[in-house]
Every structure is written in C-alpha cells, then in structure tokens.
Motif scaffolding. Sequence first.
Motif, PDB file in Angstrom:
ATOM      1  N   ASP A  33      -5.088   7.010   6.864  1.00  0.00           N
ATOM      2  CA  ASP A  33      -4.329   6.954   5.625  1.00  0.00           C
ATOM      3  C   ASP A  33      -5.263   6.527   4.507  1.00  0.00           C
ATOM      4  O   ASP A  33      -5.975   5.524   4.631  1.00  0.00           O
ATOM      5  CB  ASP A  33      -3.199   5.914   5.703  1.00  0.00           C
ATOM      6  CG  ASP A  33      -2.064   6.320   6.620  1.00  0.00           C
ATOM      7  OD1 ASP A  33      -1.841   7.538   6.796  1.00  0.00           O
ATOM      8  OD2 ASP A  33      -1.387   5.411   7.151  1.00  0.00           O
ATOM      9  N   MET A  74      -5.012   5.077   0.886  1.00  0.00           N
ATOM     10  CA  MET A  74      -3.940   4.391   0.173  1.00  0.00           C
ATOM     11  C   MET A  74      -4.452   3.750  -1.103  1.00  0.00           C
ATOM     12  O   MET A  74      -5.629   3.402  -1.199  1.00  0.00           O
ATOM     13  CB  MET A  74      -3.357   3.294   1.068  1.00  0.00           C
ATOM     14  CG  MET A  74      -2.749   3.812   2.347  1.00  0.00           C
ATOM     15  SD  MET A  74      -2.427   2.506   3.532  1.00  0.00           S
ATOM     16  CE  MET A  74      -4.087   2.143   4.089  1.00  0.00           C
ATOM     17  N   LYS A 130       4.348   1.648   4.451  1.00  0.00           N
ATOM     18  CA  LYS A 130       3.347   2.409   3.690  1.00  0.00           C
ATOM     19  C   LYS A 130       3.989   3.719   3.220  1.00  0.00           C
ATOM     20  O   LYS A 130       3.778   4.761   3.833  1.00  0.00           O
ATOM     21  CB  LYS A 130       2.128   2.691   4.549  1.00  0.00           C
ATOM     22  CG  LYS A 130       1.357   1.468   4.986  1.00  0.00           C
ATOM     23  CD  LYS A 130       0.163   1.894   5.817  1.00  0.00           C
ATOM     24  CE  LYS A 130      -0.541   0.727   6.447  1.00  0.00           C
ATOM     25  NZ  LYS A 130      -1.642   1.150   7.288  1.00  0.00           N
ATOM     26  N   PRO A 166       0.813  -1.216   0.000  1.00  0.00           N
ATOM     27  CA  PRO A 166       0.000   0.000   0.000  1.00  0.00           C
ATOM     28  C   PRO A 166       0.847   1.267   0.000  1.00  0.00           C
ATOM     29  O   PRO A 166       1.898   1.321   0.643  1.00  0.00           O
ATOM     30  CB  PRO A 166      -0.824  -0.106   1.285  1.00  0.00           C
ATOM     31  CG  PRO A 166      -0.100  -1.084   2.143  1.00  0.00           C
ATOM     32  CD  PRO A 166       0.675  -1.985   1.242  1.00  0.00           C
ATOM     33  N   HIS A 167       0.379   2.272  -0.735  1.00  0.00           N
ATOM     34  CA  HIS A 167       1.043   3.570  -0.830  1.00  0.00           C
ATOM     35  C   HIS A 167       0.056   4.649  -0.396  1.00  0.00           C
ATOM     36  O   HIS A 167      -1.057   4.721  -0.932  1.00  0.00           O
ATOM     37  CB  HIS A 167       1.501   3.836  -2.260  1.00  0.00           C
ATOM     38  CG  HIS A 167       2.638   2.965  -2.692  1.00  0.00           C
ATOM     39  ND1 HIS A 167       2.504   1.614  -2.932  1.00  0.00           N
ATOM     40  CD2 HIS A 167       3.934   3.259  -2.908  1.00  0.00           C
ATOM     41  CE1 HIS A 167       3.669   1.118  -3.300  1.00  0.00           C
ATOM     42  NE2 HIS A 167       4.555   2.099  -3.289  1.00  0.00           N
ATOM     43  N   VAL A 168       0.468   5.475   0.541  1.00  0.00           N
ATOM     44  CA  VAL A 168      -0.387   6.549   1.049  1.00  0.00           C
ATOM     45  C   VAL A 168      -0.440   7.683   0.033  1.00  0.00           C
ATOM     46  O   VAL A 168       0.605   8.172  -0.416  1.00  0.00           O
ATOM     47  CB  VAL A 168       0.137   7.071   2.407  1.00  0.00           C
ATOM     48  CG1 VAL A 168      -0.727   8.226   2.903  1.00  0.00           C
ATOM     49  CG2 VAL A 168       0.180   5.947   3.441  1.00  0.00           C
ATOM     50  N   ASN A 183      -0.931  -3.329   7.892  1.00  0.00           N
ATOM     51  CA  ASN A 183      -1.856  -3.914   6.926  1.00  0.00           C
ATOM     52  C   ASN A 183      -2.154  -5.384   7.203  1.00  0.00           C
ATOM     53  O   ASN A 183      -3.163  -5.905   6.752  1.00  0.00           O
ATOM     54  CB  ASN A 183      -1.360  -3.723   5.489  1.00  0.00           C
ATOM     55  CG  ASN A 183      -0.099  -4.495   5.170  1.00  0.00           C
ATOM     56  OD1 ASN A 183       0.771  -4.678   6.014  1.00  0.00           O
ATOM     57  ND2 ASN A 183       0.017  -4.926   3.940  1.00  0.00           N
TER      58      ASN A 183
END
Length: 117
Positions: free
Chosen positions: A29, A31, A114, A19-21, A104
């Motif tokens: 967040d 994501m 993240k 996951p990327h914020v 996560n």
Amino acid sequence: MQKVNLKDKLCQFSSHWDPHVVADYNGNDIMVVKFQGEFPFHKHDDSDDFFLVIDGEVTLDQESGDSVTLGPGELCVIPKGVTHRPRAATEAKVLLIEPAGLPNTGDPATAAPKPRI
C-alpha cells in the motif's frame, strides 16, 4: 497507468495518524497521512517501515533513544523489529509504503483503518 496527485489526495482529509491508500505497488500500500503530536511506540516484526516527508518535519524516535529528524524530500526506513514512533510538533504530510494489510501500529487490535482515496 493512472496519475496520482499527492497534494490533491492530502486535501481530501484533515485527520491525523489516519493513513489513506492512494495506490498499490507490488503487494504494498502506498499511503498518505498527516502527523501531528506523538504516535505510540510500536514495531513491525515482519516488515520494514518506510517514511517519506512531503511537507513539514517528522522525528522518528527509537526506543533505544536514537532519533532522526526528516524534512521535506527526506526519507527513512525503520528496519523490521525495531521499536519506534513518529512525532511532529506541527502538522506534517508523509508518504508511507507498507505491505498491504499491515497494521499501522503493528497490532491489528489497535490499528487504524486504511481507506482508499
């Protein structure tokens, strides 16, 4: 105010289950992540888990045997404490919302970082 283009953000990485914020919202967040294959069963004792499918198809399995399959534009909230796993036969693009810092996997020892993009 700042506009976020989810398609552009999803083009910035190719990894799965990472996951990327992309934004913050009231201590949460927001994501984007790509799913392919099966994620391990896990649970979050103190928080619900929010999934919104942007592209592709995702099945959310509960340890009890129940499952729900989501397509683009569909969402599901898994209640806190429910053991579950997401899976996708082919790559799916998903938006997640979780409290900032929540692992996560539900376990900090096995959680993915993240990064903010």
